[in-house]
Design an enzyme around this catalytic site. Structure first.
Site, PDB file in Angstrom:
ATOM      1  CD  GLU A   1      -2.625   1.327   2.546  1.00  0.00           C
ATOM      2  OE1 GLU A   1      -2.133   0.883   3.594  1.00  0.00           O
ATOM      3  OE2 GLU A   1      -3.733   1.879   2.513  1.00  0.00           O
TER       4      GLU A   1
ATOM      5  CG  ASP B   1      -6.436   3.926   1.767  1.00  0.00           C
ATOM      6  OD1 ASP B   1      -6.157   3.623   2.942  1.00  0.00           O
ATOM      7  OD2 ASP B   1      -7.221   4.846   1.451  1.00  0.00           O
TER       8      ASP B   1
ATOM      9  CD  GLN C   1      -7.126  -0.165   3.892  1.00  0.00           C
ATOM     10  OE1 GLN C   1      -6.175   0.554   3.550  1.00  0.00           O
ATOM     11  NE2 GLN C   1      -7.091  -0.894   5.007  1.00  0.00           N
TER      12      GLN C   1
ATOM     13  CD  GLU D   1      -6.833   2.170   6.744  1.00  0.00           C
ATOM     14  OE1 GLU D   1      -6.599   2.526   5.574  1.00  0.00           O
ATOM     15  OE2 GLU D   1      -6.027   1.505   7.417  1.00  0.00           O
TER      16      GLU D   1
HETATM   17  O1  LIG Z   1      -2.588   3.896   6.764  1.00  0.00           O
HETATM   18  C1  LIG Z   1      -3.286   3.198   6.023  1.00  0.00           C
HETATM   19  O2  LIG Z   1      -4.074   3.645   5.139  1.00  0.00           O
HETATM   20  C2  LIG Z   1      -3.239   1.729   6.108  1.00  0.00           C
HETATM   21  O3  LIG Z   1      -4.107   1.110   5.528  1.00  0.00           O
HETATM   22  C3  LIG Z   1      -2.169   0.942   6.835  1.00  0.00           C
HETATM   23  O4  LIG Z   1      -2.789  -0.167   7.404  1.00  0.00           O
HETATM   24  C4  LIG Z   1      -1.364   1.605   7.891  1.00  0.00           C
HETATM   25  O5  LIG Z   1      -0.581   2.592   7.339  1.00  0.00           O
HETATM   26 MG   LIG Z   2      -5.124   2.188   4.102  1.00  0.00          MG
END
Ligand SMILES: O=C(O)C(=O)[C@H](O)CO
Ligand SMILES: [Mg+2]
Length: 258
Positions: free
Chosen positions: A143, A178, A204, A240
């Site tokens: 990520e 993400d 995410q 998240e």
């Molecule tokens: O910070 C984030 O977006 C994450 O998904 C990781 O788990 C931690 O940096």
């Molecule tokens: Mg993340």
């Protein structure tokens, strides 16, 4: 329709961690993710998952010494032994928890250090993990983190992550997409999603700029969710985000997905 996972590290902070499983299930979630399980015996966490009918879909390798600014060890040259112990520990937990995917954290690159050396180390440790996880059908994701959240982290753009995934070149290693970080660094989310098609295995979400519920801010998440459905995305979508207030009060957006 997306399969949403409650992120128990960021959500339900009104409760002690071990009480968040019940709260997430009562709120209608079937899936959960959280950053690190290692504070608890894997069997205790598995019992919570089973008690409330939840499936764990993601967690991370250990962060290292956060108080010293570490955020992952797997990219740090000359720390391979520790990184591989963390990878082995993550595999043990993933097997007990029945978790299909582990996020291997890279590292913060201190000023003056060679980013290329960190990338090379990361590739070698991820390949180690790929070989260990492959027989168990467990995937790995990597990520990128936006500099406003984690300055000097090895992976900043989604294309930094794609470069490592393609360099590692293993069929169980993917991008962790993400959208909060992607919007902050890359933008152009629709075209980015197209470009990463087949390369990402976990998503995410959080609002931009405030990293709250996905019902505010500059990302039209309904458009993104519809696009993912059209693409036939079968992975999970980790929530998240930091709730604006009490977690359940902010779950109006989730009602139609239950
Ligand atoms: O910070 C984030 O977006 C994450 O998904 C990781 O788990 C931690 O940096
Ligand atoms: Mg993340």
């Amino acid at each position: 329709m997306p399969k949403f996972a409650a992120n128990l590290t960021m959500m339900f902070n009104e409760l002690p961690f071990l009480d968040r499983f019940e709260a997430a299930a009562k709120a209608g979630f079937k899936y959960v993710e959280y950053l690190w399980p290692y504070e608890f015996p894997a069997a205790e966490l598995k019992a919570k998952l089973d008690q409330f009918g939840l499936k764990q879909v993601l967690f991370n390798t250990a962060a290292g010494d956060i108080s010293q600014g570490e955020w992952g060890l797997s990219a740090i040259p000359n720390r391979e032994a520790e990184a591989r112990r963390d990878i082995d520990q993550a595999l043990e937990y993933a097997l007990v928890l029945g978790c299909p995917t582990v996020h291997i954290m890279a590292a913060v690159v201190p000023e003056g250090e060679s980013r290329q050396a960190y990338k090379q180390t990361f590739v070698e440790n991820v390949r180690y993990a790929s070989e260990k996880f492959k027989p168990h059908g467990i995937n790995i994701c990597l990520e990128a983190l936006s500099p406003e959240v984690k300055p000097n982290y090895l992976l900043k753009s989604q294309f930094d992550t794609l470069e490592i995934v393609e360099w590692v070149d293993r069929d169980n290693v993917f991008v962790q997409l993400d959208y909060f970080h992607a919007q902050n660094v890359d933008g152009n989310l629709s075209r980015l999603t197209d470009r990463l098609r087949g390369k990402f295995c976990h998503i995410q979400i959080a609002s931009v700029p405030n990293r709250h519920e996905p019902d505010e801010g500059e990302i039209n998440y309904q458009y993104i969710f519809d696009k993912l459905d059209e693409m036939g995305y079968q992975g999970y979508v980790g929530c998240e985000y930091k709730p604006r207030g009490e977690t359940v009060a902010g779950l109006g957006w989730f009602e139609k997905y239950k």
